[in-house]
Design an enzyme around this catalytic site. Structure first.
Site, short mmCIF file in Angstrom:
data_model
loop_
_atom_site.label_atom_id
_atom_site.label_comp_id
_atom_site.label_asym_id
_atom_site.label_seq_id
_atom_site.Cartn_x
_atom_site.Cartn_y
_atom_site.Cartn_z
N GLU A 19 0.82 -1.26 -0.14
CA GLU A 19 -0.07 -0.08 -0.09
C GLU A 19 0.85 1.29 0.07
O GLU A 19 2.07 1.34 0.65
CB GLU A 19 -0.91 0.03 1.38
CG GLU A 19 -1.64 1.06 1.51
CD GLU A 19 -2.57 1.17 2.85
OE1 GLU A 19 -3.57 0.51 2.97
OE2 GLU A 19 -1.89 1.94 3.82
N THR A 50 -3.86 4.77 -0.91
CA THR A 50 -4.96 5.08 0.29
C THR A 50 -5.60 6.57 -0.14
O THR A 50 -5.22 7.33 -0.97
CB THR A 50 -4.07 5.63 1.65
OG1 THR A 50 -3.04 6.55 1.31
CG2 THR A 50 -3.49 4.25 2.15
N HIS A 94 -8.78 3.54 -2.43
CA HIS A 94 -9.34 3.11 -1.38
C HIS A 94 -10.52 4.36 -1.26
O HIS A 94 -10.17 5.61 -1.47
CB HIS A 94 -8.55 3.56 -0.12
CG HIS A 94 -7.71 2.60 0.15
ND1 HIS A 94 -6.97 2.33 1.35
CD2 HIS A 94 -7.32 1.26 -0.56
CE1 HIS A 94 -6.14 1.14 1.27
NE2 HIS A 94 -6.43 0.80 0.04
N GLY A 125 -13.57 5.44 6.91
CA GLY A 125 -12.73 6.58 7.21
C GLY A 125 -12.84 6.85 8.64
O GLY A 125 -13.85 6.22 9.43
N ALA A 144 -19.08 1.54 6.21
CA ALA A 144 -18.46 0.85 4.87
C ALA A 144 -19.51 -0.16 4.34
O ALA A 144 -19.60 -0.25 3.17
CB ALA A 144 -17.13 0.04 5.21
N TYR A 179 -10.47 -6.40 11.36
CA TYR A 179 -9.46 -6.01 12.61
C TYR A 179 -9.12 -7.14 13.52
O TYR A 179 -10.08 -7.44 14.35
CB TYR A 179 -10.18 -5.14 13.30
CG TYR A 179 -10.45 -3.63 12.41
CD1 TYR A 179 -9.42 -2.65 12.54
CD2 TYR A 179 -11.54 -3.48 11.65
CE1 TYR A 179 -9.57 -1.59 11.53
CE2 TYR A 179 -11.75 -2.41 10.81
CZ TYR A 179 -10.69 -1.37 10.89
OH TYR A 179 -10.96 -0.41 9.79
N GLN A 210 -6.18 -4.91 9.51
CA GLN A 210 -5.30 -3.72 9.92
C GLN A 210 -3.99 -4.58 10.39
O GLN A 210 -4.01 -5.68 10.49
CB GLN A 210 -6.06 -3.49 11.55
CG GLN A 210 -5.26 -2.31 12.23
CD GLN A 210 -5.04 -1.08 11.39
OE1 GLN A 210 -4.00 -0.93 10.53
NE2 GLN A 210 -5.92 -0.15 11.55
N LYS A 305 7.65 4.55 1.89
CA LYS A 305 8.91 4.34 1.97
C LYS A 305 9.18 2.57 1.79
O LYS A 305 8.70 1.77 2.32
CB LYS A 305 9.60 4.53 3.45
CG LYS A 305 9.51 5.88 3.70
CD LYS A 305 10.74 6.63 3.19
CE LYS A 305 10.55 8.32 3.37
NZ LYS A 305 9.86 9.11 2.36
C1 LIG Z 1 -6.63 -2.33 5.24
C2 LIG Z 1 -6.88 -1.07 5.54
C3 LIG Z 1 -7.24 0.05 4.67
C4 LIG Z 1 -7.22 1.55 5.23
N1 LIG Z 1 -7.29 2.40 4.50
C5 LIG Z 1 -7.53 3.84 4.84
C6 LIG Z 1 -7.52 4.81 4.09
O1 LIG Z 1 -7.20 4.86 2.81
N2 LIG Z 1 -8.09 6.05 4.44
C7 LIG Z 1 -8.32 6.16 5.70
O2 LIG Z 1 -9.04 7.53 6.08
N3 LIG Z 1 -8.70 5.18 6.52
C8 LIG Z 1 -8.33 3.90 6.02
N4 LIG Z 1 -8.36 3.01 6.87
C9 LIG Z 1 -8.92 3.05 8.46
C10 LIG Z 1 -10.31 3.11 8.36
O3 LIG Z 1 -11.18 3.95 7.63
C11 LIG Z 1 -10.71 3.05 9.93
O4 LIG Z 1 -10.22 1.85 10.57
C12 LIG Z 1 -12.14 3.43 10.26
O5 LIG Z 1 -12.32 3.95 11.57
C13 LIG Z 1 -13.06 2.17 10.07
O6 LIG Z 1 -13.14 1.81 8.80
P1 LIG Z 1 -14.17 0.43 8.26
O7 LIG Z 1 -14.31 0.63 6.84
O8 LIG Z 1 -13.63 -0.70 8.97
O9 LIG Z 1 -15.49 0.96 9.06
P2 LIG Z 1 -16.80 0.00 9.31
O10 LIG Z 1 -16.83 -1.21 8.69
O11 LIG Z 1 -17.99 0.73 8.98
O12 LIG Z 1 -16.93 -0.03 10.74
C14 LIG Z 1 -16.56 1.14 11.58
C15 LIG Z 1 -17.18 0.54 12.98
O13 LIG Z 1 -18.45 0.80 12.97
C16 LIG Z 1 -18.92 -0.72 13.71
N5 LIG Z 1 -20.22 -0.81 12.59
C17 LIG Z 1 -20.35 -1.33 11.36
N6 LIG Z 1 -21.63 -1.25 10.96
C18 LIG Z 1 -22.31 -0.89 12.10
C19 LIG Z 1 -23.58 -0.83 12.34
N7 LIG Z 1 -24.69 -0.96 11.34
N8 LIG Z 1 -24.13 -0.25 13.79
C20 LIG Z 1 -23.21 -0.01 14.38
N9 LIG Z 1 -22.00 -0.20 14.38
C21 LIG Z 1 -21.56 -0.48 13.21
C22 LIG Z 1 -17.88 -1.46 13.50
O14 LIG Z 1 -17.84 -2.67 14.40
C23 LIG Z 1 -16.63 -0.68 13.68
O15 LIG Z 1 -16.45 -0.51 14.92
C24 LIG Z 1 -7.93 1.61 6.76
C25 LIG Z 1 -8.05 0.22 7.42
C26 LIG Z 1 -7.58 -0.57 7.10
C27 LIG Z 1 -7.73 -1.96 8.01
#
Ligand SMILES: Cc1cc2nc3c(=O)[nH]c(=O)nc-3n(C[C@H](O)[C@H](O)[C@H](O)COP(=O)(O)OP(=O)(O)OC[C@H]3O[C@@H](n4cnc5c(N)ncnc54)[C@H](O)[C@@H]3O)c2cc1C
Length: 317
Positions: A19, A50, A94, A125, A144, A179, A210, A305
């Site tokens: 990435e 990203t 992303h 995000g 998401a 995660y 993660q 890097k």
């Molecule tokens: C591989 C990877 C790549 C990433 N790339 C980026 C990037 O490019 N840019 C960036 O800004 N961030 C990035 N992130 C970080 C990510 O955006 C954050 O970790 C964010 O806080 C959660 O994103 P998610 O898509 O997992 O969210 P979600 O899957 O929506 O989950 C977020 C939280 O809400 C909870 N949840 C989900 N659905 C519900 C519901 N219906 N009701 C109540 N709770 C719910 C989940 O349990 C979780 O605690 C990345 C993370 C990873 C692991």
């Protein structure tokens, strides 16, 4: 090609991928290329790019501060296109809920489709720096899972306001985040896994984790995910520690644990050159064990890097 097709084609062989993050606004793209070049000999089938959230900046106008919103690292889709054509490799933008309305997301996906980008990573995000909790943008998605549904609708030719009859459907392969040490906001690992299952049921084709430093967390996560009925590939995301400050920074930012032996090895180092060496050795061991344990792809967080990732890949692939 889709990530799932790359994995199928590899027939059990573990693939290498990584990435990158876009340069800060105003910086040249050449530095990015200089960091990608040495990694291409390990034949990554795909590279992730990203997306950074927008943030507030305060501009001093003779003592009065003007608040402006800006994106410090723009250009994700453009960089995907540039890398795809320069290196002939699949690139994965992303796509975030935060900071985008559904309409803006649709336009971004249309751009990706025209550019021949076949994979997207669907993410919520994080909250903006001044917010305590994540808040969706005006007209944007909250989770998401909802973004995955929008992408899958587009794959069926269903645009947001259904004003057109699509005869050229997108066919995105969709990745989502997982995660092994649970997402910070989730009340438990089990409830987080249920949320992950909802993303897969909504059409996610694979999961990228993660970062973690203890492989048992990944293996346990995969086992629990399978028990929960999640049957798509789960790609481990890993990162070598590079500076001693990572011991505090990574747990704080990513809410992950660092194993005691790694902490004490880093604490024994006299400078960051030694820390970097410790990080590389730890990551090589992690990579070899994940490979033996059947990980479909090893996905490295390069943070732009590449020299330590290059040394790891040389020892592992
Ligand atoms: C591989 C990877 C790549 C990433 N790339 C980026 C990037 O490019 N840019 C960036 O800004 N961030 C990035 N992130 C970080 C990510 O955006 C954050 O970790 C964010 O806080 C959660 O994103 P998610 O898509 O997992 O969210 P979600 O899957 O929506 O989950 C977020 C939280 O809400 C909870 N949840 C989900 N659905 C519900 C519901 N219906 N009701 C109540 N709770 C719910 C989940 O349990 C979780 O605690 C990345 C993370 C990873 C692991």
């Amino acid at each position: 090609m889709k990530v799932t097709e790359h994995i199928k084609k590899a027939n059990g062989k573990t693939l290498f991928s990584f990435e990158i993050i876009p340069p800060t606004k105003g910086k040249n793209i050449q530095e990015l290329y200089d960091n990608i070049d040495p990694l291409m000999e390990f034949e990554p089938p795909f590279i992730d790019v990203t997306t950074s959230r927008e943030e507030y900046v305060y501009i001093d106008r003779n003592g009065l501060f003007d608040r402006k919103i800006t994106r410090m690292r723009p250009g994700t889709v453009g960089i995907c296109a540039a890398i795809k054509h320069k290196y002939n490799v699949d690139t994965i933008p992303h796509v975030l809920c935060g900071g985008f309305s559904k309409e803006e997301t649709e336009y971004l996906l249309v751009d990706c489709h025209y550019l021949g980008i076949e994979n997207v990573m669907a993410l919520r995000g994080d909250a903006m720096s001044h917010q305590k909790f994540f808040e969706p943008s005006n007209g944007g998605h909250h989770y998401a899972c909802d973004l995955v549904k929008q992408i899958q609708n587009l794959n069926k030719g269903k645009y947001l306001h259904d004003v057109i009859e699509a005869d050229d459907k997108a066919d995105f392969c969709v990745g989502v985040a997982g995660y092994p040490e649970k997402h910070v906001e989730a009340p438990s690992l089990n409830s987080d896994l249920k949320r992950l299952k909802e993303k897969v049921d909504a059409g996610a084709d694979y999961v990228v984790t993660q970062m973690f430093f203890d492989n048992s967390k990944y293996f346990e996560f995969v086992k629990e995910a399978r028990n929960a009925g999640i049957d798509v590939p789960i790609i481990p995301g890993i990162k070598p520690i590079a500076i001693s400050r990572h011991l505090q920074m990574l747990p704080q930012v990513f809410k992950i644990d660092i194993p005691e032996p790694l902490i004490s090895a880093v604490e024994k180092c006299k400078n960051n050159k030694e820390v970097r060496q410790v990080g590389i050795e730890w990551c090589i061991q992690q990579s070899k064990e994940l490979m033996e344990g059947g990980a479909p792809v090893l996905h490295y967080y390069s943070m732009g890097k590449s020299s330590n990732i290059e040394r790891i890949a040389k020892a592992v692939f």
